[in-house]
Write a protein that holds these residues in place. Structure first.
Motif, mmCIF file in Angstrom:
data_model
loop_
_atom_site.group_PDB
_atom_site.id
_atom_site.type_symbol
_atom_site.label_atom_id
_atom_site.label_comp_id
_atom_site.label_asym_id
_atom_site.label_seq_id
_atom_site.Cartn_x
_atom_site.Cartn_y
_atom_site.Cartn_z
ATOM 1 N N ALA A 142 1.148 -1.255 -0.322
ATOM 2 C CA ALA A 142 0.091 -0.073 -0.081
ATOM 3 C C ALA A 142 0.816 1.077 0.283
ATOM 4 C CB ALA A 142 -0.459 -0.266 1.106
ATOM 5 N N ASP A 143 1.685 0.985 1.307
ATOM 6 C CA ASP A 143 2.619 2.269 0.471
ATOM 7 C C ASP A 143 3.646 2.778 -0.857
ATOM 8 O OD1 ASP A 143 2.297 2.116 3.437
ATOM 9 O OD2 ASP A 143 4.216 1.912 4.040
ATOM 10 N N ALA A 144 3.980 1.853 -1.351
ATOM 11 C CA ALA A 144 4.509 1.431 -2.666
ATOM 12 C C ALA A 144 2.859 2.162 -4.033
ATOM 13 C CB ALA A 144 5.164 0.294 -3.022
ATOM 14 N N GLY A 145 1.903 2.081 -3.246
ATOM 15 C CA GLY A 145 0.635 2.328 -4.328
ATOM 16 C C GLY A 145 0.264 1.535 -4.618
ATOM 17 N N VAL A 146 0.634 0.262 -4.760
ATOM 18 C CA VAL A 146 0.543 -1.017 -5.690
ATOM 19 C C VAL A 146 -1.126 -1.481 -5.133
ATOM 20 C CG1 VAL A 146 1.151 -3.516 -6.288
ATOM 21 C CG2 VAL A 146 3.315 -1.388 -6.138
ATOM 22 N N ILE A 147 -1.123 -1.205 -4.319
ATOM 23 C CA ILE A 147 -3.289 -1.805 -3.450
ATOM 24 C C ILE A 147 -3.444 -1.282 -2.823
ATOM 25 C CG2 ILE A 147 -2.329 -4.452 -3.912
ATOM 26 C CD1 ILE A 147 -2.079 -3.970 -0.427
ATOM 27 N N PRO A 148 -5.215 -1.187 -2.430
ATOM 28 C CA PRO A 148 -5.744 -0.409 -1.487
ATOM 29 C C PRO A 148 -5.299 -0.964 -0.623
ATOM 30 C CG PRO A 148 -6.821 -1.704 -2.486
ATOM 31 C CD PRO A 148 -5.850 -1.710 -3.552
ATOM 32 N N VAL A 149 -5.370 0.060 1.094
ATOM 33 C CA VAL A 149 -5.669 0.062 2.068
ATOM 34 C C VAL A 149 -6.389 -1.094 2.971
ATOM 35 C CG1 VAL A 149 -5.296 1.368 4.137
ATOM 36 C CG2 VAL A 149 -3.397 1.682 2.551
ATOM 37 N N PRO A 150 -7.045 -2.327 3.012
ATOM 38 C CA PRO A 150 -7.934 -3.142 2.732
ATOM 39 C C PRO A 150 -8.053 -2.244 4.293
ATOM 40 C CG PRO A 150 -6.013 -4.626 3.154
ATOM 41 C CD PRO A 150 -5.337 -3.541 2.811
ATOM 42 N N GLY A 151 -9.759 -2.317 4.519
ATOM 43 C CA GLY A 151 -10.510 -0.569 5.431
ATOM 44 C C GLY A 151 -10.677 -1.768 7.026
ATOM 45 N N GLN A 152 -11.151 -3.286 6.922
ATOM 46 C CA GLN A 152 -11.521 -3.722 7.903
ATOM 47 C C GLN A 152 -10.748 -5.108 8.420
ATOM 48 O OE1 GLN A 152 -15.305 -4.820 6.292
ATOM 49 N NE2 GLN A 152 -14.549 -4.312 4.557
ATOM 50 N N GLU A 153 -11.250 -5.760 9.136
ATOM 51 C CA GLU A 153 -10.447 -6.539 10.014
ATOM 52 C C GLU A 153 -10.593 -8.076 8.398
ATOM 53 O OE1 GLU A 153 -8.592 -9.421 11.705
ATOM 54 O OE2 GLU A 153 -9.279 -7.714 13.002
ATOM 55 N N ILE A 154 -9.142 -8.081 7.886
ATOM 56 C CA ILE A 154 -9.696 -9.317 7.126
ATOM 57 C C ILE A 154 -9.248 -10.875 7.488
ATOM 58 C CG2 ILE A 154 -8.295 -7.087 5.675
ATOM 59 C CD1 ILE A 154 -5.755 -8.822 6.110
#
Length: 283
Positions: free
Chosen positions: A261-273
């Motif tokens: 996510a920091d590298a902009g590759v994926i979105p940040v999961p917004g809840q418990e995974i």
């Protein structure tokens, strides 16, 4: 209750799910409708949100976390089993940015790892994973990322290893590399999800106790039917993290998502995974 269950025809998956697919274990009243597909096809199935339970790349999971939870059992996490970057000639990793690289899918974890370690290597072409060694050997691509059975057979194509992306990950983080998850749709009741997790673990135990029978099932679908290749494949990808990813496995997943996510590759999961971080809840 009927649930669709999707996994790949690769030996580690067919090993894990043989007991379920062939009704060899107690499924606690659940009826599983099985389908098999290549890893990237499974990833795209997850994007549609139609499957009840399926194997998918952790890279893909980050994009569908609103619809699915990660189960504790059945996934592919480990050490020394990451994707390999190969070529016909000696190349330094830092010199691959301008090469055409064959990848096994946009949403594979192999592609995510390449994006973490060589973000400027953007000239990539998608192939079916089993076609990548030939694509590189024939000169269609200058390098390729290999996964699954091809990890054990690429040298026969005259290819050499440029980098082990899994070992690079382990060296950077000290954690095992998360490759694939078993995910269950969030619309399925938690008690059923817990049962599914328990059934998968039961199926793994059945396979371990019935190796010859399980190998016959595996050979029906594997790209490689050599007992030696199948044995090496299972030894590498079916491990303690497969039975239960545990705290270290969950930390590895969260760390991968944070870095990607920091590298902009994926979105940040917004809840418990994860289905449940509390392994005492019947998992």
């Amino acid at each position: 209750m009927k649930l669709t269950l999707g996994f790949s025809p690769c030996p580690n998956d067919t090993f894990i799910f043989h007991g379920i697919a062939n009704r060899k274990v107690d499924t606690e009243g659940l009826d599983f409708e099985i389908f098999m597909a290549d890893v990237e096809d499974l990833n795209r199935t997850a994007f549609e949100g139609k499957a009840s339970v399926l194997k998918l790349s952790f890279h893909a999971y980050a994009h569908v976390s609103a619809d699915y939870l990660i189960l504790d059992s059945g996934g592919a996490i480990g050490r020394g089993n990451g994707p390999l970057l190969v070529s016909k000639r000696e190349i330094k990793l830092e010199d691959i940015d301008n090469l055409l690289i064959a990848i096994p899918g946009i949403y594979t974890t192999a592609n995510l790892l390449l994006s973490i370690f060589r973000p400027m290597a953007i000239n990539r072409k998608v192939y079916l994973f089993s076609d990548i060694p030939d694509a590189v050997s024939d000169g269609e691509a200058e390098a390729g990322i290999i996964i699954h059975e091809t990890r054990f057979t690429y040298r026969a194509k005259g290819l050499i290893q440029i980098a082990d992306l899994g070992l690079l990950w382990e060296g950077m983080t000290g954690l095992p590399v998360p490759l694939g998850a078993i995910a269950i749709h969030r619309g399925i009741p938690e008690n059923v999800a817990v049962s599914v997790n328990r059934i998968i673990r039961r199926s793994i135990e059945y396979a371990k106790n019935n190796i010859s029978e399980t190998y016959e099932y595996i050979k029906q679908y594997s790209q490689e039917t050599s007992d030696d290749v199948i044995r090496k494949h299972i030894a590498l990808y079916v491990n303690n993290y497969t039975e239960g990813m545990g705290q270290e496995g969950r930390e590895a997943v969260k760390d991968m998502f944070r870095r990607a996510a920091d590298a902009g590759v994926i979105p940040v999961p917004g809840q418990e995974i994860f289905l449940s971080p509390d392994i005492k809840k019947g998992l």
